[in-house]
Motif scaffolding. Structure first.
Motif, PDB file in Angstrom:
ATOM      1  N   GLN A 246       0.746  -1.150  -0.126  1.00 44.57           N
ATOM      2  CA  GLN A 246       0.033   0.148   0.020  1.00 44.57           C
ATOM      3  C   GLN A 246       0.833   0.982  -0.161  1.00 44.57           C
ATOM      4  O   GLN A 246       0.676   2.163  -0.756  1.00 44.57           O
ATOM      5  N   ALA A 247       1.882   1.220   0.934  1.00 45.29           N
ATOM      6  CA  ALA A 247       2.828   2.806   0.788  1.00 45.29           C
ATOM      7  C   ALA A 247       3.472   2.850  -0.491  1.00 45.29           C
ATOM      8  O   ALA A 247       3.305   3.932  -0.826  1.00 45.29           O
ATOM      9  N   ALA A 248       3.848   1.657  -0.998  1.00 40.73           N
ATOM     10  CA  ALA A 248       4.761   1.837  -2.250  1.00 40.73           C
ATOM     11  C   ALA A 248       3.750   2.390  -3.519  1.00 40.73           C
ATOM     12  O   ALA A 248       4.143   3.403  -4.129  1.00 40.73           O
ATOM     13  N   GLU A 249       2.655   1.471  -3.627  1.00 40.63           N
ATOM     14  CA  GLU A 249       1.829   2.063  -4.600  1.00 40.63           C
ATOM     15  C   GLU A 249       1.180   3.246  -4.564  1.00 40.63           C
ATOM     16  O   GLU A 249       0.808   4.166  -5.447  1.00 40.63           O
ATOM     17  N   GLY A 445      -7.522   1.527 -11.261  1.00 40.02           N
ATOM     18  CA  GLY A 445      -8.471   1.803  -9.923  1.00 40.02           C
ATOM     19  C   GLY A 445      -7.842   1.172  -8.767  1.00 40.02           C
ATOM     20  O   GLY A 445      -7.848   2.007  -7.783  1.00 40.02           O
ATOM     21  N   ASN A 446      -7.212  -0.036  -8.943  1.00 36.43           N
ATOM     22  CA  ASN A 446      -6.589  -0.469  -7.770  1.00 36.43           C
ATOM     23  C   ASN A 446      -5.401   0.515  -7.156  1.00 36.43           C
ATOM     24  O   ASN A 446      -5.355   0.538  -5.875  1.00 36.43           O
ATOM     25  N   ASN A 470      -7.773  -6.699 -12.013  1.00 38.70           N
ATOM     26  CA  ASN A 470      -7.602  -7.653 -10.753  1.00 38.70           C
ATOM     27  C   ASN A 470      -8.616  -7.633  -9.892  1.00 38.70           C
ATOM     28  O   ASN A 470      -8.450  -7.128  -8.744  1.00 38.70           O
ATOM     29  N   PRO A 471      -9.862  -8.502  -9.884  1.00 36.99           N
ATOM     30  CA  PRO A 471     -11.032  -8.181  -9.215  1.00 36.99           C
ATOM     31  C   PRO A 471     -10.764  -8.785  -7.685  1.00 36.99           C
ATOM     32  O   PRO A 471     -11.088  -8.154  -6.810  1.00 36.99           O
ATOM     33  N   ARG A 472      -9.970  -9.634  -7.653  1.00 36.06           N
ATOM     34  CA  ARG A 472      -9.571 -10.157  -6.110  1.00 36.06           C
ATOM     35  C   ARG A 472      -8.876  -8.889  -5.511  1.00 36.06           C
ATOM     36  O   ARG A 472      -9.203  -8.948  -4.375  1.00 36.06           O
ATOM     37  N   ALA A 475     -11.110  -6.177  -4.684  1.00 34.96           N
ATOM     38  CA  ALA A 475     -12.087  -6.611  -3.598  1.00 34.96           C
ATOM     39  C   ALA A 475     -11.226  -6.388  -2.134  1.00 34.96           C
ATOM     40  O   ALA A 475     -11.883  -5.868  -1.056  1.00 34.96           O
ATOM     41  N   ARG A 476     -10.110  -6.752  -2.168  1.00 36.72           N
ATOM     42  CA  ARG A 476      -9.378  -6.607  -0.916  1.00 36.72           C
ATOM     43  C   ARG A 476      -8.852  -5.085  -0.553  1.00 36.72           C
ATOM     44  O   ARG A 476      -9.401  -4.917   0.611  1.00 36.72           O
ATOM     45  N   LEU A 477      -8.640  -4.232  -1.397  1.00 41.44           N
ATOM     46  CA  LEU A 477      -8.496  -2.984  -1.327  1.00 41.44           C
ATOM     47  C   LEU A 477      -9.792  -2.044  -0.930  1.00 41.44           C
ATOM     48  O   LEU A 477      -9.861  -1.460  -0.106  1.00 41.44           O
ATOM     49  N   ALA A 478     -10.720  -2.467  -1.604  1.00 44.34           N
ATOM     50  CA  ALA A 478     -11.990  -1.586  -1.251  1.00 44.34           C
ATOM     51  C   ALA A 478     -12.753  -2.056  -0.121  1.00 44.34           C
ATOM     52  O   ALA A 478     -13.212  -1.156   0.506  1.00 44.34           O
ATOM     53  N   ARG A 479     -12.423  -3.134   0.349  1.00 44.07           N
ATOM     54  CA  ARG A 479     -12.992  -3.513   1.667  1.00 44.07           C
ATOM     55  C   ARG A 479     -12.337  -2.933   2.806  1.00 44.07           C
ATOM     56  O   ARG A 479     -12.832  -2.580   3.680  1.00 44.07           O
ATOM     57  N   ARG A 480     -11.026  -2.763   2.621  1.00 41.67           N
ATOM     58  CA  ARG A 480     -10.134  -2.071   3.786  1.00 41.67           C
ATOM     59  C   ARG A 480     -10.458  -0.518   3.568  1.00 41.67           C
ATOM     60  O   ARG A 480     -10.632   0.145   4.517  1.00 41.67           O
TER      61      ARG A 480
END
Length: 942
Positions: A246-249, A445-446, A470-472, A475-480
């Motif tokens: 997360q920090a890098a992206e 978007g990710n 990459n839908p999975r 899902a992980r990023l949106a949930r957080r």
């Protein structure tokens, strides 16, 4: 700092190998090496090897390395590098890399001076077998900037690990990235454990291992730290990797949106060309840094000095906006790479949307950009916007910089992006940042979700998506993110994906999309208009704390309409709608609003207003705003209004923000009561999701995933396979799922014998799936209490079904008949579904779906989501079923599917749920290779 290591059991001399740099305090680490380092006064080439050369044949040492180990990765400063396995062709680059290392790095690495790498070591280091000896190189352009490797030890399940990073690139996170990717490769090779030895003074390298989240065991001897740890991912190691990702992206997107200088390549004097539009928009927005037009034919464009090439610009260039035809992109890209440009925004078209040739140009461009540390927006993009007063970046084709606000917007469509920015301005929705990604060849978007997660200037996120890369991961990023910032999404492209996105998109079934959004707390809307309706409320008003709504207005018709929509959307009326009358004075209207707002029984307020003939509507608007401010509810209860048929935030209802725009506490207005209430209902549902417990990812007790994996892999030798009854029972048993005892028989005598062995009462079922699961039970005979009833039932089934083969099974007792099965989305992965059996449920499609992995909250929600689910909770006085046992069963199925993505079909039916527990009486399982890309493993751009 540099780093070094020595081989366990060696004579203490330094041993040459390439090992590592880590995060933060640039450091190098420990690893194996085949030759002793030369004395300081002896040429390295004359030093003989301490070990015999590998006997690995050259046939497996060519460039046919495992392509799955290749990856583009983002570093902690937002730059990118390319990782891949080393090949013999890298020998010269390896020598050059070694020559660029400082003396200190070599000392830490080799425990002594090692100025030159002998030819024999070069050959060994660049020649590996990708099984017992693995080495990965990190490339920036054509140069190796880091190397990581592991060598299997005699114990067979352990390997020594090492990595070294060029001094200029230490502190960028390469050490931790190499460790992640090496660990993933080692697991594929059957390894369980890494060991390393590091000089005690090399604290940076020790920290790389310590901070990776593994359980590291340490021992010290003669100034050398021996480290050992299992490489199976742990909850902590996964959390560490995700935080670094997360920090890098986020940093890479920050670099894109906060450039200190911008070049416009293709800046034109022709007002009809996009290169002219981009330059004008940058200048008009008053970008805070220098803008450099690039045009080889003119000395200036729009009065600004122009340069023939980006290489001729005397100062650094952080961002380049490219507005030239696709055919010229290679030359421009080479110049930008040589210049050290950090990011490209490509607004021109003619790439993947134009056909195979354009797709190849786009693919080659992105590959070159990433390997040189550059991010790319587009091509075929509208551009990027940052409204921050310190930047005022409008690198788009849209003529106006939208107002400043706290809403971030990502859009895949460039054409639609212009309309979106115009609508945002018209409706008074200020934006913090905006990115239109076009073909989304790189930045997606990710990436934006990662950025907005920690962006202090963004409180609300809007997405217009046509497809998923990459839908999975989404899902992980949106949930957080949705746990702290609401996400509103329009998802188009339900039936097709436009050509420009096809190369980087994954088609996902609509059921999967809906399950993904529901689990992630995403607010899904059907149109851009609904998106702005919802965003206006979220941007200017607090979230509701409950479902009780008050309606106040001067029109009984509008009030009743608002009340009807509210109740239809699951909201509750706190009281009957209040109508102050069409001729009421502003003070009367304001008093009614104030009273409703202050009521403890009200969680949200809807006002509806028709302007009277004798009094200006603006007076009522000001009275409404003042009443709400006096009541002091701006931070506690949301308010929406239908006022003067105005959209957005009228001036009279706006609370000035720091920049003079409508800020927090402003009351959004909607043209109709329906749109106002629908927006409020969406916010209420989101608030309910956000306030609910997040849940935990738990694994049930009593499972044996390794044995289950062996069974599935053995079954896959013939491709797609339906498991036999015995295999299905065994596989389910490894996950603690027990079927009611049964036998499969082919004669009347065998049926009687099986029933006697199982114990009466029993049930006979047809072996035909369709007959067995019909709701009229034509293929089933229940409550058989002795041998005579079994014989009669067998004869009856033989006559009805025309087949001798039947199941004999213990009678499970009464219960609500349920079904648990899977929906296989080839791109997204597997969904677990749950529903109650019966004609009505099947006819109405009354099933609920959840994607794996599932938290305990997801599991509980799944079994309660079907419309028929109240039957399980004691409907009309019936005894409730054991929901805890049902949840445990669903969790076990979800865990099995998560561990074994090759299980593509699994149906448990019927599952009988009663007060005494849950009994599984039937199962059908098929396996085949999985094509879905899991959101697991080491960090990578994908």
């Amino acid at each position: 700092m540099g780093g070094g290591a020595k081989r366990r059991g060696s004579n203490g001399d330094g041993r040459p190998d390439d090992q590592g740099s880590g995060d933060g305090a640039a450091a190098s680490g420990a690893a194996p090496a085949p030759a002793t380092s030369p004395p300081a006064d002896q040429p390295a080439a004359e030093n003989p090897p301490a070990e015999q050369p590998d006997d690995t044949s050259s046939a497996v040492l060519d460039e046919a390395y495992p392509r799955r180990w290749e990856a583009d990765v983002v570093l902690s400063d937002g730059g990118t590098v390319h990782l891949r396995p080393i090949t013999p062709a890298d020998a010269d680059q390896l020598v050059s890399f070694h020559g660029r290392l400082s003396d200190r790095t070599r000392y830490f690495r080799y425990f002594g001076p090692y100025p030159r790498m002998p030819k024999r070591d070069v050959e060994r280091f660049s020649t590996v077998d990708h099984q017992n000896r693995v080495a990965l190189v990190a490339l920036l352009g054509d140069d190796i900037v880091a190397v990581g490797r592991f060598d299997r030890l005699d114990e067979q399940d352990s390997a020594e690990v090492a990595f070294v990073v060029q001094d200029q690139h230490q502190g960028r996170g390469l050490g931790s990235i190499l460790l992640e990717h090496l660990a993933a490769a080692a697991q594929e090779c059957g390894l369980d454990r890494f060991v390393a030895e590091v000089l005690a003074e090399n604290s940076g390298m020790v920290r790389v291992f310590r901070d990776a989240g593994y359980q590291v065991r340490r021992a010290m001897e003669e100034g050398v730290v021996h480290l050992e740890f299992d490489i199976d991912p742990t909850e902590e190691s996964l959390a560490v990797a995700r935080a670094r990702e997360q920090a890098a992206e986020a940093r890479s997107v920050h670099n894109l949106l906060h450039p200190r200088s911008v070049a416009v390549i293709g800046a034109s004097t022709d007002h009809r060309k996009i290169g002219h539009a981009v330059l004008v928009n940058l200048l008009t927005a008053d970008f805070a840094g220098p803008v450099y037009p690039v045009n080889p034919e003119h000395r200036s464009v729009r009065g600004v000095r122009a340069y023939p090439s980006v290489l001729d610009i005397p100062d650094d260039v952080d961002l380049a906006v490219v507005a030239i035809p696709a055919a010229g992109i290679d030359e421009v890209l080479d110049a930008c790479l040589a210049k050290g440009v950090k990011a490209l925004v490509i607004v021109s078209s003619g790439f993947s949307e134009s056909g195979p040739d354009g797709r190849e140009i786009e693919r080659r461009m992105v590959r070159a950009a990433r390997v040189h540390g550059m991010r790319v927006v587009g091509p075929n993009a509208l551009g990027v916007v940052n409204t921050d007063a310190g930047h005022r970046l409008n690198a788009t084709l849209a003529p106006r910089l939208p107002g400043s606000g706290r809403t971030g917007f990502f859009c895949q469509s460039g054409a639609l992006g212009v309309a979106i920015l115009a609508t945002a301005t018209e409706r008074g929705l200020g934006l913090s940042t905006f990115v239109s990604a076009g073909n989304r060849a790189d930045v997606s978007g990710n990436d934006m979700l990662q950025y907005w997660q920690t962006d202090p200037a963004t409180d609300v996120v809007l997405l217009y998506l046509e497809s998923f890369g990459n839908p999975r991961k989404f899902a992980r990023l949106a949930r957080r993110l949705a746990r702290t910032k609401p996400i509103v999404v329009v998802k188009s492209g339900r039936n097709a994906v436009r050509a420009g996105l096809a190369a980087t998109s994954v088609q996902v079934d609509e059921t999967s999309v809906q399950a993904l959004f529901e689990q992630a707390g995403v607010i899904r809307v059907d149109s851009v208009a609904q998106m702005f309706d919802t965003a206006l409320l979220l941007a200017h008003q607090p979230l509701p704390t409950g479902e009780r709504v008050a309606v106040v207005g001067n029109s009984s018709a509008l009030g009743m309409l608002a009340a009807d929509v509210a109740q239809a959307e699951g909201l509750r009326l706190a009281a009957e709608p209040v109508d102050v009358g069409a001729s009421a004075e502003p003070e009367v209207f304001a008093a009614a609003v104030r009273e409703a707002a202050l009521s403890e029984d009200v969680d949200a307020l809807v006002t509806v207003f028709v302007p009277p003939v004798a009094m200006p509507g603006t007076a009522y608007a000001r009275a409404l705003r003042e009443a709400l401010q006096e009541a002091g509810i701006a931070a506690t209860k949301p308010v929406v209004t239908t006022f003067l048929a105005a959209e957005g935030v009228p001036d009279e209802l706006a609370v000035p923000g720091p920049d003079g725009s409508a800020g927090w506490g402003s009351v959004p207005s909607y043209p109709s009561p329906e749109r106002a209430v629908l927006s409020l209902a969406r916010a209420t549902r989101y608030a309910r999701w956000r306030s609910a417990p997040q849940g935990h990812f738990t694994r049930p007790e009593g499972i044996a995933p390794e044995r289950a994996r062996e069974l599935v892999e053995a079954s896959l030798t013939e491709g797609e396979t339906r498991l036999s009854d015995e295999q299905a029972v065994e596989l389910l048993g490894h996950y603690g799922i027990e079927l009611v005892a049964f036998r499969r028989v082919r004669s009347e005598q065998d049926a009687v014998r099986a029933a006697t062995e199982l114990g009466f009462p029993v049930v006979l079922k047809s072996a035909d799936d369709q007959l067995r699961h019909r709701t009229d039970l034509v293929g089933v005979r229940l409550d058989l209490v002795n041998a005579d009833t079994v014989r009669a039932a067998y004869a009856d089934l033989l006559q009805v079904c025309g087949a001798h083969e039947v199941y004999v099974q213990n009678m499970a007792g009464r219960g609500h008949s349920c079904v648990i099965d899977l929906m296989d989305d080839p791109s997204f992965g597997t969904l677990v579904s749950f529903g109650l059996s019966g004609v009505a449920s099947e006819l109405l499609g009354d099933k609920a779906y959840r994607a794996v992995p599932m938290t305990d909250v997801d599991v509980a929600s799944l079994v309660r989501s079907p419309r028929a689910a109240p039957l399980l909770a004691g409907y009309r006085g019936d005894e409730p079923a054991d929901l805890a046992a049902l949840e445990d069963l669903v969790l076990r199925v979800a865990t099995l599917v998560e561990d074994l993505p090759e299980v593509r079909e699994l149906t448990l039916q019927p599952v009988l749920a009663s007060a005494s527990g849950v009994r599984v009486t039937g199962a059908r399982i098929s396996v085949r290779p999985s094509a879905a890309t899991p959101d697991t493993g080491p960090r990578r751009l994908r």
